[in-house]
Motif scaffolding. Sequence first.
Motif, PDB file in Angstrom:
ATOM      1  N   GLU A 192     -49.074  29.722  35.885  1.00 16.54           N
ATOM      2  CA  GLU A 192     -48.720  30.575  34.747  1.00 16.54           C
ATOM      3  C   GLU A 192     -49.951  30.889  33.891  1.00 16.54           C
ATOM      4  O   GLU A 192     -50.677  29.986  33.477  1.00 16.54           O
ATOM      5  CB  GLU A 192     -47.678  29.874  33.873  1.00 16.54           C
ATOM      6  CG  GLU A 192     -46.416  29.462  34.610  1.00 16.54           C
ATOM      7  CD  GLU A 192     -45.565  28.540  33.768  1.00 16.54           C
ATOM      8  OE1 GLU A 192     -44.961  29.023  32.791  1.00 16.54           O
ATOM      9  OE2 GLU A 192     -45.516  27.339  34.087  1.00 16.54           O
ATOM     10  N   LYS A 193     -50.146  32.140  33.624  1.00 11.32           N
ATOM     11  CA  LYS A 193     -51.265  32.574  32.787  1.00 11.32           C
ATOM     12  C   LYS A 193     -50.932  32.341  31.326  1.00 11.32           C
ATOM     13  O   LYS A 193     -49.855  32.706  30.850  1.00 11.32           O
ATOM     14  CB  LYS A 193     -51.555  34.058  33.022  1.00 11.32           C
ATOM     15  CG  LYS A 193     -52.747  34.599  32.261  1.00 11.32           C
ATOM     16  CD  LYS A 193     -52.987  36.053  32.609  1.00 11.32           C
ATOM     17  CE  LYS A 193     -54.206  36.596  31.875  1.00 11.32           C
ATOM     18  NZ  LYS A 193     -54.471  38.018  32.228  1.00 11.32           N
ATOM     19  N   LEU A 194     -51.877  31.731  30.590  1.00  4.21           N
ATOM     20  CA  LEU A 194     -51.703  31.485  29.163  1.00  4.21           C
ATOM     21  C   LEU A 194     -52.609  32.419  28.360  1.00  4.21           C
ATOM     22  O   LEU A 194     -53.529  33.035  28.903  1.00  4.21           O
ATOM     23  CB  LEU A 194     -52.004  30.026  28.838  1.00  4.21           C
ATOM     24  CG  LEU A 194     -51.177  28.987  29.609  1.00  4.21           C
ATOM     25  CD1 LEU A 194     -51.580  27.571  29.220  1.00  4.21           C
ATOM     26  CD2 LEU A 194     -49.683  29.200  29.389  1.00  4.21           C
ATOM     27  N   ASP A 195     -52.360  32.492  27.074  1.00  2.05           N
ATOM     28  CA  ASP A 195     -53.056  33.474  26.231  1.00  2.05           C
ATOM     29  C   ASP A 195     -54.548  33.224  26.125  1.00  2.05           C
ATOM     30  O   ASP A 195     -55.333  34.152  25.938  1.00  2.05           O
ATOM     31  CB  ASP A 195     -52.450  33.481  24.820  1.00  2.05           C
ATOM     32  CG  ASP A 195     -51.020  34.008  24.812  1.00  2.05           C
ATOM     33  OD1 ASP A 195     -50.673  34.747  25.757  1.00  2.05           O
ATOM     34  OD2 ASP A 195     -50.270  33.686  23.878  1.00  2.05           O
ATOM     35  N   ASP A 196     -54.989  31.962  26.240  1.00  2.00           N
ATOM     36  CA  ASP A 196     -56.399  31.634  26.005  1.00  2.00           C
ATOM     37  C   ASP A 196     -57.197  31.532  27.306  1.00  2.00           C
ATOM     38  O   ASP A 196     -58.124  30.739  27.413  1.00  2.00           O
ATOM     39  CB  ASP A 196     -56.508  30.329  25.228  1.00  2.00           C
ATOM     40  CG  ASP A 196     -55.803  29.177  25.952  1.00  2.00           C
ATOM     41  OD1 ASP A 196     -55.108  29.457  26.945  1.00  2.00           O
ATOM     42  OD2 ASP A 196     -55.946  28.024  25.509  1.00  2.00           O
ATOM     43  N   ASP A 197     -56.831  32.329  28.290  1.00  2.22           N
ATOM     44  CA  ASP A 197     -57.513  32.331  29.585  1.00  2.22           C
ATOM     45  C   ASP A 197     -57.441  30.963  30.263  1.00  2.22           C
ATOM     46  O   ASP A 197     -58.342  30.557  30.982  1.00  2.22           O
ATOM     47  CB  ASP A 197     -58.972  32.767  29.439  1.00  2.22           C
ATOM     48  CG  ASP A 197     -59.579  33.165  30.788  1.00  2.22           C
ATOM     49  OD1 ASP A 197     -58.820  33.676  31.634  1.00  2.22           O
ATOM     50  OD2 ASP A 197     -60.788  32.943  31.002  1.00  2.22           O
ATOM     51  N   SER A 198     -56.359  30.232  29.977  1.00  5.07           N
ATOM     52  CA  SER A 198     -56.078  28.983  30.674  1.00  5.07           C
ATOM     53  C   SER A 198     -54.819  29.185  31.500  1.00  5.07           C
ATOM     54  O   SER A 198     -54.212  30.256  31.484  1.00  5.07           O
ATOM     55  CB  SER A 198     -55.887  27.832  29.674  1.00  5.07           C
ATOM     56  OG  SER A 198     -57.046  27.643  28.891  1.00  5.07           O
ATOM     57  N   CYS A 199     -54.421  28.172  32.247  1.00  3.32           N
ATOM     58  CA  CYS A 199     -53.193  28.306  33.028  1.00  3.32           C
ATOM     59  C   CYS A 199     -52.479  26.969  33.150  1.00  3.32           C
ATOM     60  O   CYS A 199     -53.102  25.901  33.094  1.00  3.32           O
ATOM     61  CB  CYS A 199     -53.476  28.894  34.414  1.00  3.32           C
ATOM     62  SG  CYS A 199     -54.530  27.901  35.487  1.00  3.32           S
ATOM     63  N   MET A 200     -51.168  27.037  33.296  1.00  4.57           N
ATOM     64  CA  MET A 200     -50.333  25.866  33.551  1.00  4.57           C
ATOM     65  C   MET A 200     -49.972  25.883  35.035  1.00  4.57           C
ATOM     66  O   MET A 200     -49.400  26.849  35.538  1.00  4.57           O
ATOM     67  CB  MET A 200     -49.064  25.904  32.711  1.00  4.57           C
ATOM     68  CG  MET A 200     -48.095  24.769  33.002  1.00  4.57           C
ATOM     69  SD  MET A 200     -48.706  23.153  32.472  1.00  4.57           S
ATOM     70  CE  MET A 200     -48.480  23.303  30.693  1.00  4.57           C
ATOM     71  N   VAL A 201     -50.340  24.808  35.735  1.00  5.60           N
ATOM     72  CA  VAL A 201     -50.088  24.721  37.173  1.00  5.60           C
ATOM     73  C   VAL A 201     -48.950  23.739  37.424  1.00  5.60           C
ATOM     74  O   VAL A 201     -48.973  22.602  36.937  1.00  5.60           O
ATOM     75  CB  VAL A 201     -51.346  24.255  37.929  1.00  5.60           C
ATOM     76  CG1 VAL A 201     -51.045  24.119  39.425  1.00  5.60           C
ATOM     77  CG2 VAL A 201     -52.488  25.224  37.710  1.00  5.60           C
ATOM     78  N   THR A 202     -47.951  24.174  38.168  1.00  8.70           N
ATOM     79  CA  THR A 202     -46.834  23.318  38.577  1.00  8.70           C
ATOM     80  C   THR A 202     -46.804  23.258  40.097  1.00  8.70           C
ATOM     81  O   THR A 202     -46.882  24.293  40.760  1.00  8.70           O
ATOM     82  CB  THR A 202     -45.493  23.861  38.064  1.00  8.70           C
ATOM     83  OG1 THR A 202     -45.515  23.953  36.644  1.00  8.70           O
ATOM     84  CG2 THR A 202     -44.341  22.958  38.483  1.00  8.70           C
ATOM     85  N   TYR A 203     -46.721  22.056  40.628  1.00  9.24           N
ATOM     86  CA  TYR A 203     -46.627  21.864  42.087  1.00  9.24           C
ATOM     87  C   TYR A 203     -45.389  21.044  42.384  1.00  9.24           C
ATOM     88  O   TYR A 203     -45.188  19.970  41.797  1.00  9.24           O
ATOM     89  CB  TYR A 203     -47.871  21.148  42.610  1.00  9.24           C
ATOM     90  CG  TYR A 203     -47.875  20.891  44.103  1.00  9.24           C
ATOM     91  CD1 TYR A 203     -47.654  21.916  45.016  1.00  9.24           C
ATOM     92  CD2 TYR A 203     -48.103  19.608  44.610  1.00  9.24           C
ATOM     93  CE1 TYR A 203     -47.666  21.674  46.381  1.00  9.24           C
ATOM     94  CE2 TYR A 203     -48.124  19.357  45.971  1.00  9.24           C
ATOM     95  CZ  TYR A 203     -47.897  20.403  46.851  1.00  9.24           C
ATOM     96  OH  TYR A 203     -47.906  20.164  48.212  1.00  9.24           O
TER      97      TYR A 203
END
Length: 249
Positions: A192-203
């Motif tokens: 998932e793309k986040l607002d601060d050019d980071s991401c949440m990864v779910t596996y």
Amino acid sequence: MPTVNSSSPAPCSTRSWSISDDSLRRYVFFASESCIQELLSASDSNRAGNGNDGWKVLAFEEGVEISKRRSGSGSFHAFRSRWLLKSVSTEQFITVANAIDAAKQWDSDLVEARYIKDLDENLSIIRLRFGESAKPVFRNREFIVYERRETMDDGTLVVAVASLPKEIAAGLQPKQNNSIRGLLLQSGWVVEKLDDDSCMVTYVVQMDPAGWLPKFFVNRFNTKLVMIIEDLWKQAQACSAIPSITDPS
């Protein structure tokens, strides 16, 4: 319509279905829709740690949240890991979020990992085979899986991976005599793309290795599989010019 291969099978052998690429494509698109929805649901659930959808948080190790949920059949658990990657784009991480790179992290004795068919631009059939030196869960196991990659309207990337039905798998790739064909149930990635050019990864991973193995042993080993997010991220760093993860705090 699938054609059943009924040429005098050996006792206890698996029947094989021979189907056209078009029929296989339509089947996998249909089957993978539920897998995608399950992955999206798993990525969105229990963010505050108090959800009632069956996921139970087991641990929080080195920034990775590990959870489990009993499967619909009740035989094995589905396991989930989540990690917030700072200053990492979805495009950077998705380069290593795939069935083959994940399998390399499951066990080092991966003797074969190849694409059998490309059914569409983002839809493939893959064979994974482990050797005699692999851990008991993977020893002499092979998996015939589909991999579907989709981008949602909000930019979220999903990679859905699951085994084909055993009859279809046997028609595509006959099982080797010394191999045990395991099942990878609805598994995969949500980035998932986040607002601060980071991401949440779910596996999410749920595996039935088949053959005789204690269920508690399989469930315990599955908890280790979901820790591969960090290993894959290190692999991505080694293979590209991706900047290191930094913590602004």
